[in-house]
Motif scaffolding. Structure first.
Motif, PDB file in Angstrom:
ATOM      1  N   VAL A 171       0.935  -1.353  -0.176  1.00 39.64           N
ATOM      2  CA  VAL A 171       0.431  -0.105   0.303  1.00 39.64           C
ATOM      3  C   VAL A 171       1.062   0.773   0.183  1.00 39.64           C
ATOM      4  N   ALA A 172       1.860   1.567   1.082  1.00 39.78           N
ATOM      5  CA  ALA A 172       2.603   2.739   1.074  1.00 39.78           C
ATOM      6  C   ALA A 172       3.376   2.995   0.062  1.00 39.78           C
ATOM      7  N   TYR A 173       4.436   1.719  -0.353  1.00 40.49           N
ATOM      8  CA  TYR A 173       5.236   2.020  -1.695  1.00 40.49           C
ATOM      9  C   TYR A 173       5.077   1.853  -2.979  1.00 40.49           C
ATOM     10  N   LEU A 174       4.411   0.142  -3.394  1.00 40.45           N
ATOM     11  CA  LEU A 174       4.330  -0.646  -4.429  1.00 40.45           C
ATOM     12  C   LEU A 174       3.184   0.353  -5.293  1.00 40.45           C
ATOM     13  N   GLU A 175       2.479   0.275  -4.825  1.00 36.93           N
ATOM     14  CA  GLU A 175       0.965   0.363  -5.347  1.00 36.93           C
ATOM     15  C   GLU A 175       0.761   2.120  -6.249  1.00 36.93           C
ATOM     16  N   PRO A 176       1.304   3.197  -4.748  1.00 35.08           N
ATOM     17  CA  PRO A 176       1.161   4.065  -5.767  1.00 35.08           C
ATOM     18  C   PRO A 176       2.479   3.986  -6.923  1.00 35.08           C
ATOM     19  N   ARG A 177       3.626   3.291  -6.837  1.00 31.18           N
ATOM     20  CA  ARG A 177       4.708   3.203  -7.698  1.00 31.18           C
ATOM     21  C   ARG A 177       4.339   2.742  -9.029  1.00 31.18           C
ATOM     22  N   TYR A 178       4.023   1.728  -9.017  1.00 30.98           N
ATOM     23  CA  TYR A 178       3.739   0.632  -9.981  1.00 30.98           C
ATOM     24  C   TYR A 178       2.386  -0.405 -10.033  1.00 30.98           C
ATOM     25  N   ALA A 179       1.228   0.064  -9.656  1.00 26.59           N
ATOM     26  CA  ALA A 179      -0.216  -0.185  -9.981  1.00 26.59           C
ATOM     27  C   ALA A 179      -0.548  -0.698 -11.624  1.00 26.59           C
ATOM     28  N   GLN A 180      -0.534   0.923 -11.791  1.00 29.55           N
ATOM     29  CA  GLN A 180      -0.868   1.089 -13.586  1.00 29.55           C
ATOM     30  C   GLN A 180       0.103   0.182 -14.350  1.00 29.55           C
ATOM     31  N   LYS A 181       1.082   0.016 -14.295  1.00 30.36           N
ATOM     32  CA  LYS A 181       1.754  -1.139 -15.230  1.00 30.36           C
ATOM     33  C   LYS A 181       2.039  -1.964 -14.984  1.00 30.36           C
ATOM     34  N   THR A 182       1.630  -2.907 -13.755  1.00 34.14           N
ATOM     35  CA  THR A 182       1.303  -3.569 -14.554  1.00 34.14           C
ATOM     36  C   THR A 182       0.023  -4.722 -13.197  1.00 34.14           C
ATOM     37  N   VAL A 183      -0.639  -5.780 -13.548  1.00 33.46           N
ATOM     38  CA  VAL A 183      -1.495  -6.225 -13.124  1.00 33.46           C
ATOM     39  C   VAL A 183      -1.015  -6.853 -11.639  1.00 33.46           C
ATOM     40  N   LEU A 184      -0.446  -7.330 -11.620  1.00 35.90           N
ATOM     41  CA  LEU A 184       0.313  -8.224 -10.700  1.00 35.90           C
ATOM     42  C   LEU A 184       0.239  -7.089  -8.940  1.00 35.90           C
ATOM     43  N   ILE A 185       0.646  -5.805  -8.779  1.00 34.80           N
ATOM     44  CA  ILE A 185       0.247  -4.973  -7.825  1.00 34.80           C
ATOM     45  C   ILE A 185      -0.936  -5.020  -7.072  1.00 34.80           C
TER      46      ILE A 185
END
Length: 252
Positions: A117-131
């Motif tokens: 929630v704090a790190y990966l989601e804001p940075r990579y969520a819209q780049k790969t479905v896995l996040i």
């Protein structure tokens, strides 16, 4: 036009809620490592809806994935042994949730969710479905763990837990003390509601950015895997499994 004004949207919401309630009740009658994989057969229905009504493309790899999911579910069902322990609030608290392995796993899972929630989601969520899907699956596995305990208490309450006292491990408990009069009953219910709504937020985000034919199969795979691990660790569902069962489970 707002979705809230569409009758079809409300129908879909009500059907989804009804299905999830039935799914939750199933955890009271079978191990989480069995119920969670069975739910993945819903991928077949989702695939049909996505192709027929949403006009999304159907590929040969989609068909192969659906066949693999169904075959895996069958293998897991026959591989996981039945749980002989009757769960009540006291047993859940003293024998399962207080186990260092169980609460260490739950703490680690909570830390993983916080990191996503704090790190990966804001940075990579819209780049790969896995996040989004991994985040949703981890939160949903908390729902599964709580639902396994909560749904196990409901049949006991319906069978008349409040009608008379009960003896558990040579200790006498007053009426209702093993179900609705125990704080754990309500804590589990609150956890189920919060995590179910929370995970749905991330699943909807993923569906808005990525196609259903990509989101649904991947989500069911990640959700099933994490839920099986969670149920197996917290409720020791793999304890005493023979090597043949392990082969079937791993193959599934």
């Amino acid at each position: 036009k707002s979705m809230l004004k569409l009758p079809l949207w409300w129908l879909g919401l009500l059907l989804n809620v009804g299905g999830e309630l039935g799914n939750m009740l199933a955890y009271g009658f079978a191990p989480a490592s069995v119920v969670a994989p069975v739910g993945s057969v819903g991928v077949v229905a989702n695939e049909v809806i996505a192709v027929v009504f949403l006009k999304e493309p159907f590929r040969w790899r989609d068909a192969a994935g659906l066949v693999a999911i169904v075959a895996g579910v069958v293998l897991i069902i026959f591989g996981v042994p039945e749980d002989p322990v009757e769960l009540n609030a006291v047993v859940l608290q003293d024998e399962y949730y207080s186990d260092p392995v169980a609460y260490s796993y739950l703490i680690g899972l909570s830390c993983a969710v916080a990191f996503f929630v704090a790190y990966l989601e804001p940075r990579y969520a819209q780049k790969t479905v896995l996040i989004w899907l991994l985040l949703c699956s981890m939160i949903s596995s908390m729902t599964v763990i709580a639902a396994r305990g909560f749904a196990s208490l409901l049949p006991q309450f319906a069978a008349g837990d409040c009608a008379h006292a009960h003896c558990v491990a040579e200790e006498l408990f007053p009426p209702c003390r093993l179900t609705v009069a125990h704080y754990l009953f309500w804590v589990l219910l609150v956890i189920i509601i919060i995590t179910a709504v929370w995970s749905a937020v991330y699943l909807n985000k993923a569906m808005m950015i990525f196609g259903n034919t990509e989101v649904v199969p991947v989500y069911y795979c990640t959700f099933t895997l994490i839920s099986i691990v969670g149920g197996g660790v917290v409720y020791r569902e793999f304890h005493g499994m023979p090597w043949q069962g392990w082969l079937q489970f791993l193959a599934g």
